[in-house]
Design an enzyme around this catalytic site. Structure first.
Site, PDB file in Angstrom:
ATOM      1  N   ILE A  12       0.830  -1.201   0.000  1.00 38.97           N
ATOM      2  CA  ILE A  12       0.000   0.000   0.000  1.00 38.97           C
ATOM      3  C   ILE A  12       0.864   1.251   0.000  1.00 38.97           C
ATOM      4  CG2 ILE A  12      -1.766   1.300   1.257  1.00 38.97           C
ATOM      5  CD1 ILE A  12      -2.791  -1.251  -0.037  1.00 38.97           C
ATOM      6  N   CYS A 141      -9.709  -2.797   2.413  1.00 38.54           N
ATOM      7  CA  CYS A 141     -10.025  -2.918   0.989  1.00 38.54           C
ATOM      8  C   CYS A 141     -11.434  -3.455   0.781  1.00 38.54           C
ATOM      9  CB  CYS A 141      -9.002  -3.801   0.287  1.00 38.54           C
ATOM     10  SG  CYS A 141      -8.672  -5.388   1.111  1.00 38.54           S
ATOM     11  N   ASN A 142     -11.826  -4.471   1.542  1.00 34.54           N
ATOM     12  CA  ASN A 142     -13.173  -5.017   1.418  1.00 34.54           C
ATOM     13  C   ASN A 142     -14.226  -4.012   1.848  1.00 34.54           C
ATOM     14  OD1 ASN A 142     -13.225  -7.831   0.436  1.00 34.54           O
ATOM     15  ND2 ASN A 142     -11.838  -8.214   2.137  1.00 34.54           N
TER      16      ASN A 142
END
EC number: 1.2.1.59
Length: 338
Positions: A12, A141-142
């Site tokens: 990231i 992210c989810n």
């Protein structure tokens, strides 16, 4: 021009560094690494000043021929804000042990616990609540993927309840020590999973229940959503709303985009660095309404979808822009996001 640093130049961190560098109202002062690996070498080759978070390892960087500018603490003294991209659990320790003592603002990633950071962030859900704050956690992210599509649907017709089944990738492409290799793993085996409560840290009143499993793939996560709607709308209304929503793409299986592998191929055709797909891809054919309940499937590129949200979080926390739509538009334009 605000001064930004990246603590943890990994999956990231390196993407956020490039995203910040693309903006015209902020700059990267430096990035940190613990080990003299290829990412550290490439950070220097890309022109980023490299600082080490483990000063006792300075000799190993010198032996590897990797130029070090200073220590992480020396970097932090030069910053308006730090983006903490360290491994799960380390960020909360950095907050208490370093950032608070230095009076340094910081954003964190979704691996940190909401309660330890005190505030979570999503560009579309609660941007204004984070304006001027010292610490905020960009949701995972989810969770980012869920918020990207649920927010516009909620704005359009209201949501009574969400049920979602999360099919999660087993590991990132570069993670050779993780799995599964030949199994489907309920993760967790209990219901609900943590994803629903995580969504509620930014979409405060949403009624959502999630369950999740791991599968032997590295490319993307995949979500299957069942959304009970408050008011009656047509599928065309839903499509129009998602089409006008930034960072969301309606993609068609009939055009050869019927899998996560083909979504990644699409990102390559867009000419994206690292094949990143910052947008959430929704399979257009999956959209259907049955007895007032909306069904759809989407895919999330777990290595990149949170990156633009990190940029927006910086603007909010440093009070650079109080209008979320303007920040989203500015970030998207600089990064070439659709």
């Amino acid at each position: 021009m605000k001064s930004v640093g990246i603590n943890g130049y990994g999956t990231i961190g390196k993407r956020v560094a490039d995203a910040v560098s693309a903006q015209d109202d902020m700059k990267i002062v430096g990035v940190t690494k613990r080990s003299p690996d290829f990412e550290a070498r490439m950070a220097v080759e890309k022109g980023y000043d490299l600082y080490i978070s483990a000063p006792e390892r300075e000799n190993s960087f010198e032996e590897a021929g990797i130029k070090v500018t200073g220590t992480a603490e020396e970097l932090f003294e030069k910053l308006d804000i730090v983006v903490d991209c360290t491994p799960e659990g380390i960020g909360a320790k950095n907050k208490e042990g370093t950032y608070e003592k230095m009076g340094l603002k910081a954003t964190f990633q979704g691996g940190e616990k909401h309660d330890q950071i005190g505030l979570s962030f999503n560009s579309f859900s609660n941007y204004k609540d984070v304006i001027g704050k010292d610490y905020a956690r960009v949701v995972s992210c989810n969770t980012t993927g869920l918020c990207r599509t649920l927010n516009p649907i909620n704005d359009l017709c209201g949501i009574k309840k969400v049920r979602a089944v999360m099919v999660r990738r087993g590991a990132d492409p570069s993670q050779v020590k993780k799995g599964p290799i030949n199994a489907i793993v309920p993760n967790p085996p209990t219901v609900p999973s943590h994803h629903g409560p995580d969504v509620q840290t930014v979409m405060y009143d949403l009624n959502i229940t999630t369950m999740a499993l791991l599968v032997p793939t590295t490319l993307m996560h995949q979500h299957n959503l069942m959304v009970e709607l408050e008011s009656s709308v047509s599928i065309d209304d839903i499509k129009d709303k998602l089409n006008e929503t930034p960072r969301v793409l309606l993609l068609k299986a009939k055009e050869g985009l019927g899998s996560t592998a083909e979504f990644m191929e699409y990102a390559k055709e867009l000419g994206r660095s690292r094949n990143d797909l910052f947008e959430i891809g929704v399979w257009e054919e999956s959209l259907n309404i049955v007895d007032g309940e909306l069904y759809y499937m989407q895919a999330i590129h777990q290595e990149s979808d949170v990156v633009p949200e990190n940029v927006d979080a910086i603007r909010a926390m440093l009070e650079m822009e109080d209008n979320p739509s303007k920040s989203i538009e500015k970030t998207n334009k600089a990064m070439g996001i659709l």
